[in-house]
Scaffold this motif. Structure first.
Motif, mmCIF file in Angstrom:
data_model
loop_
_atom_site.group_PDB
_atom_site.id
_atom_site.type_symbol
_atom_site.label_atom_id
_atom_site.label_comp_id
_atom_site.label_asym_id
_atom_site.label_seq_id
_atom_site.Cartn_x
_atom_site.Cartn_y
_atom_site.Cartn_z
ATOM 1 N N THR A 150 67.216 69.119 46.301
ATOM 2 C CA THR A 150 66.703 69.945 45.694
ATOM 3 C C THR A 150 67.161 71.968 45.667
ATOM 4 N N ILE A 161 55.941 65.104 39.684
ATOM 5 C CA ILE A 161 55.535 65.302 40.772
ATOM 6 C C ILE A 161 56.326 66.520 41.462
ATOM 7 N N THR A 162 57.479 66.510 41.109
ATOM 8 C CA THR A 162 58.161 67.203 41.743
ATOM 9 C C THR A 162 58.505 68.513 41.738
ATOM 10 N N ARG A 163 57.575 69.057 39.919
ATOM 11 C CA ARG A 163 57.391 70.540 39.574
ATOM 12 C C ARG A 163 56.303 70.860 39.478
ATOM 13 N N GLU A 164 54.745 70.039 40.027
ATOM 14 C CA GLU A 164 53.723 70.279 39.737
ATOM 15 C C GLU A 164 52.906 68.798 41.131
ATOM 16 N N SER A 165 51.957 69.911 41.977
ATOM 17 C CA SER A 165 51.677 68.861 43.349
ATOM 18 C C SER A 165 50.812 67.620 42.499
ATOM 19 N N LEU A 166 50.983 66.826 43.037
ATOM 20 C CA LEU A 166 50.045 65.804 42.223
ATOM 21 C C LEU A 166 48.916 66.015 42.748
ATOM 22 N N LEU A 167 47.570 65.703 41.753
ATOM 23 C CA LEU A 167 46.217 66.185 42.048
ATOM 24 C C LEU A 167 45.608 64.854 41.370
ATOM 25 N N PHE A 168 44.315 64.370 41.845
ATOM 26 C CA PHE A 168 43.738 63.240 41.269
ATOM 27 C C PHE A 168 42.020 63.676 40.574
ATOM 28 N N PRO A 169 42.285 62.843 39.751
ATOM 29 C CA PRO A 169 42.892 61.992 39.245
ATOM 30 C C PRO A 169 44.014 61.767 38.887
ATOM 31 N N ARG A 209 59.807 56.801 43.554
ATOM 32 C CA ARG A 209 59.898 57.607 44.969
ATOM 33 C C ARG A 209 59.505 56.698 45.951
ATOM 34 N N GLU A 263 43.758 57.633 45.190
ATOM 35 C CA GLU A 263 44.893 59.252 46.398
ATOM 36 C C GLU A 263 44.685 57.893 48.041
ATOM 37 N N ASP A 291 54.809 58.059 50.482
ATOM 38 C CA ASP A 291 56.650 58.444 49.923
ATOM 39 C C ASP A 291 57.238 58.579 51.840
ATOM 40 N N GLU A 319 57.818 62.486 53.103
ATOM 41 C CA GLU A 319 56.991 63.217 54.292
ATOM 42 C C GLU A 319 56.417 62.105 55.582
#
Lengths: 293, 198, 369
Positions: free
Chosen positions: C83, C190-198, C210, C318, C325, C328
């Protein structure tokens, strides 16, 4: 060497493995992203803004969302208060405080009135906050609708369409079964007449403090990667029916065994020896102040 | 720990922006530690540097738009330029977009945050003739109603354009107004704008 | 009195931290050197680098030592360190045809161009505990062990690169061509933008790369056992070094900055007949270091996520991507150790109220389910 000195140590003999952490730990790119998302959150009260949550030296689920917000806006001259379940001395609050101070050099306080920034887990301080302060709440579950729908895709759509019928049905079924709404903490609220929001696991006691407040409330969910906000002077209304009202916890006839308060949220303590129950203010800073400490 | 003045200046700028965004219509003053010579554009650059980088995009429009200005912003923030319809941040140089901002992205119903932020660079937020308010603002962050004084160097129809862009809440845009003296003011999409008839 | 018990404060925290350090360093054995962990426990180092999402063998070894061998904790140390590091640039996409291979096998064919290269593996060892592992003598263990110090390659150098089995099949039109949906970015981060679905496939692959090895294995195993029907054939499994190419910051010229050890798995699964006629579908997995279970599990999940039905957990993007992870999930699991007495008090209030209503309605003795 103390933690603060160690964090600031320069890179060791060119191998590049020394800490050399920057002000407020996060790098500039991370801070800017969080700042952009905070502004969006404030502009759309109660809406959950996704963000690229970073890993911190504190574990996921231990306040990393709140911490990232704090780190992206803290100033060296800030006076910081951190509480966990209302308590300044709780181990996790102490750990978070120690870390923030190490990477920023801010002054710490337990006095709500003196603090400029307050990071909290599961409580809103008893003492009314002012427009010069910001309250940052740590959030485990940012999605109030998760109780009725596990899928994020579906809850996103429900929010987009303001389709909250299943949430109302959930309350209704609760009443049919128990003749009362049995939600304890994390009581769902409607923000600015639009979004149903999870106020974080604060007790119902604290919900009225969010309504038309003087203070800005920022909510950070690190593991779930969401930021949301309630600006000052914003309506925050708990879900209720006309004949089944939202009620705060009942402490009738009880008082803090230490400061005598009868108007605070109380922790119930079972005395080991006798099995007798004692009550104390959950907000320890407030209790200390009343006791003149 | 190294605390560079630039790092804290960025945090200070953001705190100022945050105060402005959470209390629409109220003027905040940026920290005085301006970089460079402190020219009339420095407050704008300070705000942009606290928000923009290679992860987002920007566009410049407005009557004072120049290629040089765009190049300076790109150079100072490393932010790539984009069209008005794609940009995350739209700088309205000279405060008058002549309707260009109507092409800004307003996000979607599911993700209203994927919208543009409009940054108006104006001459002064405190016009000498401040008796006649330009608009009355209400909504989250405002106790009751707040009167917005006339903004010197803001195009006559820009507030109307903002209102048009923000008719489908939660979709919409958020506006930041920055003047040459480092004063800022925000009108997020949640604010109701009642334009005063003159 | 109970009241003070929750106020552990600074001293209690510091004592607990010191106690852990003491426990880690107790006894009289030689202190662990970072080099030893890096060289001797390389599979552990590889796993931690993958789950920690940072390719840094020395730092991973340091983290393992500090975490007393807890893989979740060690990966977490690497992630938290990651980070704080600035992002200096982006690598240039490269085909894995350019991998410097040290092991490659195909289960789809008896022989493949370039040959089956076993390299180093535990697969064929007899799982007998070696009580005399450290002795250098050849007589110490069976020949299959690979622990005897023999060069398994008999000094014969491997060719630099190998043709990919999947490319051979693709040339014969036996495999579907992967298509990117029009709205998908080239490579989401995904380390810069939140994972969204789809979720775009690139985001799914990154999340899995990861992911925690055990978590991926559990999901993939559920599919191969019957909660799903991928029935994979391993087209090719490779372990080797991928060149890391970046553009020079000033000249913009591409150059190779180093190489990264990876495991890559491509699985062939049931065929479809959608647009181009009947073809095999493919699942892809790649992770840092030598971690075959992870790469194969990832490839199976990549394929199962493309099924498009959410009939089983391993087909539900999802469900899979939100729960694999390690950092998490372990953080949240551990957070239940934090005090929750304010929340509990609130629940208690509701329970007492519900009981009160229940009793006032004279429903005593009729317990509800």
């Amino acid at each position: 060497m103390n933690l603060r000195e160690w964090m600031g140590r320069k890179k060791r003999d060119g191998c590049g493995n020394g800490p050399d952490y920057s002000f407020a730990f996060l790098d500039d790119v991370s801070k800017r992203e969080i700042r952009r998302k905070i502004l969006k959150a404030v502009a759309i009260p109660g809406y959950q803004v996704p963000f690229g949550s970073r890993e911190l030296p504190i574990a996921r689920g231990w306040g990393t969302g709140g911490l990232q917000i704090t780190l992206s806006l803290v100033l060296p001259e800030d006076i910081l208060k951190v509480i966990d379940q209302g308590c300044d001395g709780s181990v996790n609050a102490v750990n978070i405080k120690r870390f923030i101070q190490a990477v920023t050099g801010v002054r710490l306080t337990t006095d709500t009135g003196e603090a400029t920034l307050i990071q909290t887990r599961h409580r809103v301080p008893e003492e009314p906050m002012t427009d010069a302060q910001i309250l940052i709440l740590q959030v485990p579950y940012p999605e109030a609708l998760r109780e009725v729908e596990p899928s994020e895709r579906v809850t996103r759509r429900m929010h987009a369409e303001a389709d909250y019928s299943r949430m109302w049905l959930y309350l209704y079924e609760d009443i049919v079964k128990f003749d009362e709404i049995t939600i304890g903490y994390r009581y769902p609220v409607t923000v600015n007449g639009r979004y149903i929001m999870d106020p974080s696991p604060i007790p119902r006691w604290d919900i009225p403090k969010l309504h038309m407040a003087e203070t800005l409330f920022l909510f950070g969910a690190g593991r779930e990667k969401r930021i949301y906000a309630v600006p000052p002077h914003t309506p925050v209304v708990p879900l209720e029916f006309e004949d089944f009202r939202f009620r705060v916890e009942n402490f009738e006839g009880k008082a803090c065994a230490r400061c005598g308060a009868t108007d605070t949220y109380l922790d119930e303590i079972i005395d080991d020896a006798t099995g007798r129950r004692l009550f104390f203010c959950s907000d320890t800073g407030f209790c200390d102040k009343r006791c003149g400490e | 720990m190294k605390i560079t003045s630039d790092e804290t200046a960025m945090q200070r700028t953001f705190r100022c922006l945050l105060a402005a965004m959470s209390r629409p219509g109220r003027i905040q003053v940026l920290p005085s530690t301006l970089e460079g010579g402190g020219g009339p554009r420095e407050p704008l650059f300070l705000v942009l540097r606290s928000l923009l980088d290679q992860e987002v995009s920007f566009a410049v429009t407005g009557v004072d738009r120049t290629d040089a200005l765009q190049a300076i912003i790109a150079g100072r923030t490393r932010c790539p330029a984009a069209t008005i319809g794609e940009a995350d941040y739209i700088v309205v140089a000279g405060g008058d977009s002549d309707g260009e901002i109507l092409g800004a992205k307003r996000g979607t119903q599911q993700y209203p945050d994927t919208s543009a932020t409009i940054v108006f660079a104006v001459r002064s937020l405190l016009a000498p003739d401040s008796r006649r308010p330009a608009a009355a603002l209400s909504g989250p962050g405002i106790r009751g109603e707040i009167l917005l004084g006339p903004i010197q160097g803001l195009g006559p129809r820009e507030l109307e354009h903002l209102r048009t862009l923000n008719t489908d809440f939660p979709m919409g845009v958020d506006a930041v107004f920055i003047d040459e003296r480092g004063r800022i003011l925000c009108i997020p999409r949640s604010t109701k704008i009642r334009i005063q008839e003159n | 009195m109970g009241y003070v018990a929750v106020k552990g404060g600074v001293e209690a925290i510091e004592n607990a931290c010191r106690a852990f350090v003491r426990e880690r360093t107790k006894g009289t054995s030689t202190p662990l050197a970072v080099e030893q962990i890096r060289d001797r426990l390389f599979l552990l180092v590889d796993r931690v680098m993958g789950e920690g999402s940072l390719y840094a063998p020395d730092l991973a070894a340091m983290a393992i030592r500090q975490a007393a061998g807890d893989t979740l904790e060690a990966s977490f140390l690497l992630r938290a360190y990651r980070t704080t590091r600035p992002r200096l640039g982006y690598s240039i996409p490269r085909s894995s045809a350019g991998m410097r291979v040290i092991r490659r096998i195909s289960a789809a064919f008896k022989e493949v161009p370039g040959g089956q290269i076993l390299g180093s593996t535990n697969d064929y060892t007899l799982r007998l505990l070696h009580f005399d592992l450290d002795k250098p003598s050849k007589a110490a263990g069976p020949d299959f062990s690979g622990e005897t110090g023999d060069d398994p390659r008999d000094g014969e150098p491997l060719p630099g690169t190998f043709p990919r089995v999947i490319d051979i099949l693709r040339r014969e039109n036996l495999i579907v061509t992967p298509k990117r949906r029009e709205d998908e970015p080239e490579a989401m981060d995904i380390t810069r933008e939140s994972l969204l679905f789809p979720a775009p496939r690139s985001a799914a692959l990154q999340t899995m790369a990861r992911g925690e090895t055990g978590g991926l294995l559990l999901m993939a195993y559920s599919n191969m056992r019957g909660y799903g029907n991928i029935h994979p054939t391993i087209g090719e499994l490779r372990v080797g070094y991928m060149p890391l190419c970046i553009r020079h910051p000033s000249s913009g010229e591409p150059y190779t900055a180093g190489e990264v050890k990876v495991t890559e798995a491509e699985i062939l699964a049931k065929f479809t007949d959608e647009t181009e006629g009947p073809r095999f579908t493919v699942g892809y997995g790649m992770c840092f270091g030598h971690n075959e279970v992870k790469a194969i599990s990832m490839a199976i999940l990549d394929r199962s996520l493309q099924t498009g039905t959410n009939a089983t957990p391993s087909e539900d993007a999802e469900f899979v991507l939100s729960h694999i992870d390690g950092i998490e999930s372990m953080g949240f699991c551990n957070h239940w150790k934090l005090p929750h007495y304010v929340d509990f008090q609130s629940d208690l209030d509701r329970l007492r109220r519900a009981k009160e209503i229940h009793e006032s309605q004279g429903m005593d003795g009729k317990k509800k389910a």
